[in-house]
Write a protein that holds these residues in place. Sequence first.
Motif, short mmCIF file in Angstrom:
data_model
loop_
_atom_site.label_atom_id
_atom_site.label_comp_id
_atom_site.label_asym_id
_atom_site.label_seq_id
_atom_site.Cartn_x
_atom_site.Cartn_y
_atom_site.Cartn_z
N ALA A 158 -21.21 -16.17 -34.40
CA ALA A 158 -20.11 -15.21 -34.46
C ALA A 158 -20.64 -13.79 -34.56
N GLN A 159 -21.69 -13.59 -35.36
CA GLN A 159 -22.28 -12.26 -35.51
C GLN A 159 -22.86 -11.76 -34.21
N LYS A 160 -23.54 -12.65 -33.47
CA LYS A 160 -24.13 -12.26 -32.19
C LYS A 160 -23.04 -11.86 -31.19
N LEU A 161 -22.00 -12.65 -31.11
CA LEU A 161 -20.92 -12.36 -30.16
C LEU A 161 -20.21 -11.06 -30.53
N MET A 162 -20.03 -10.83 -31.83
CA MET A 162 -19.39 -9.60 -32.27
C MET A 162 -20.22 -8.38 -31.87
N ARG A 163 -21.55 -8.51 -31.90
CA ARG A 163 -22.42 -7.38 -31.56
C ARG A 163 -22.29 -6.96 -30.10
N ILE A 164 -21.83 -7.87 -29.24
CA ILE A 164 -21.66 -7.51 -27.83
C ILE A 164 -20.18 -7.36 -27.46
N GLY A 165 -19.37 -7.12 -28.49
CA GLY A 165 -17.99 -6.73 -28.24
C GLY A 165 -16.97 -7.83 -28.11
N LEU A 166 -17.35 -9.07 -28.41
CA LEU A 166 -16.38 -10.17 -28.33
C LEU A 166 -15.71 -10.38 -29.68
N SER A 167 -14.48 -10.84 -29.65
CA SER A 167 -13.76 -11.16 -30.87
C SER A 167 -14.13 -12.56 -31.30
N ALA A 168 -14.98 -12.68 -32.33
CA ALA A 168 -15.50 -13.98 -32.75
C ALA A 168 -15.49 -14.08 -34.27
N HIS A 169 -15.13 -15.26 -34.75
CA HIS A 169 -15.06 -15.48 -36.20
C HIS A 169 -15.61 -16.87 -36.52
N ALA A 170 -16.40 -16.95 -37.58
CA ALA A 170 -16.97 -18.23 -38.03
C ALA A 170 -16.18 -18.74 -39.22
N PHE A 171 -15.96 -20.04 -39.25
CA PHE A 171 -15.20 -20.65 -40.34
C PHE A 171 -15.97 -21.82 -40.93
N ALA A 172 -16.32 -21.73 -42.23
CA ALA A 172 -16.96 -22.83 -42.93
C ALA A 172 -15.97 -23.53 -43.85
N ASP A 173 -14.80 -22.92 -44.05
CA ASP A 173 -13.74 -23.48 -44.87
C ASP A 173 -12.73 -24.16 -43.96
N PHE A 271 -23.41 -7.42 -18.62
CA PHE A 271 -24.50 -6.55 -19.05
C PHE A 271 -24.04 -5.15 -19.46
N GLU A 272 -23.23 -4.50 -18.65
CA GLU A 272 -22.86 -3.11 -18.94
C GLU A 272 -22.10 -3.00 -20.25
N THR A 273 -21.08 -3.83 -20.43
CA THR A 273 -20.30 -3.77 -21.67
C THR A 273 -21.11 -4.27 -22.87
N SER A 274 -21.92 -5.30 -22.66
CA SER A 274 -22.73 -5.82 -23.76
C SER A 274 -23.79 -4.81 -24.20
N ASP A 275 -24.43 -4.16 -23.22
CA ASP A 275 -25.45 -3.17 -23.54
C ASP A 275 -24.84 -1.99 -24.29
N ALA A 276 -23.67 -1.56 -23.86
CA ALA A 276 -23.01 -0.45 -24.55
C ALA A 276 -22.62 -0.84 -25.97
N ALA A 277 -22.14 -2.07 -26.15
CA ALA A 277 -21.75 -2.54 -27.47
C ALA A 277 -22.96 -2.67 -28.39
N LEU A 278 -24.06 -3.18 -27.86
CA LEU A 278 -25.28 -3.32 -28.66
C LEU A 278 -25.78 -1.95 -29.11
N ARG A 279 -25.75 -0.97 -28.21
CA ARG A 279 -26.21 0.37 -28.56
C ARG A 279 -25.29 1.00 -29.61
N ALA A 280 -24.00 0.81 -29.46
CA ALA A 280 -23.04 1.39 -30.41
C ALA A 280 -23.20 0.78 -31.81
N THR A 281 -23.33 -0.55 -31.85
CA THR A 281 -23.47 -1.20 -33.15
C THR A 281 -24.82 -0.87 -33.80
#
Length: 299
Positions: A158-173, A271-281
């Motif tokens: 979830a953390q990796k996907l969030m870093r490239i701009g995707l809406s992701a959530h992890a649930f252990a409960d 690539f373009e959106t992921s690269d921009a998201a990685l740089r921003a984060t």
Amino acid sequence: MNVPDESAPANPVATVRAVLPSLTPAAQAIARLILDDPGMVARSTITEFSAASGTSEATIVRTARALGFAGYSQLRFALAAAVARHEPERLIPGDLGPDDPLTDVIAKVARAESQALADTAAQLDPIRLGAVVGAVAGARRVDVYGVGASGLVAADMAQKLMRIGLSAHAFADAHLALTSAALARPEDVAVAMSCTGETPDVLAPVRVARKAGATTVAITNNPRSTLAELADHVLVSAGRETAFRPGALASRISQLLIVDCIFVGIAQRTFETSDAALRATREAIEGFRADPRRRSRPS
């Protein structure tokens, strides 16, 4: 002369290890002999192997087919090829014992984790992986379910996907997972992680998400598990567990490999959106670290 079956598993020992929990008791006896001494099995006729395993020849043939081979001859051929490549010794590291010196612990753990990565890579189907990459990349929202060691991998995904701009959530409960799954839509993806594929806290939200129309993905060691049956896409990990290596070591490493492959595949595709998201984060985190006010205590 035996001819290789191109549709058969490329890594027979890894395949045996993955499906072992789902086999019948008689088939498990056969599978354990394969894991213990693949060279012996490769040298044995079906009559000799029947005597060694205490099972019937018909059971041996059924087990070979359950492992993805046309019959026992094809299984022997694959094992003989593995022996010739000196793979069995790598594929079956010695179990850790309570009296092992730390030098042996280091060597055995490193070998087990290295082999878990190699086994997982060998049986990771690029076509299935590509289908998962496409589904996740185009998802409105990604839910990731996992508990225990798999929960740690779910959080990492979830953390990796969030870093490239995707809406992701992890649930252990399970309660939170069920709440999110109940609100899923057909354009969402639910990724479930379970080594055994039988974890109740993971199966329950997958069922709900599937009913809601979400695309379901399973990452599991057991391709014949309940979780695999519930999933639209199944990616098989390969990590052997023992008394001293419960789920948190080789199995977790193999799941992380699959997660990293999914992440890189999505980053390449977007690539373009992921690269921009990685740089921003990255800039946001680096700015936070460099802020002198963060280091000063409030009065």
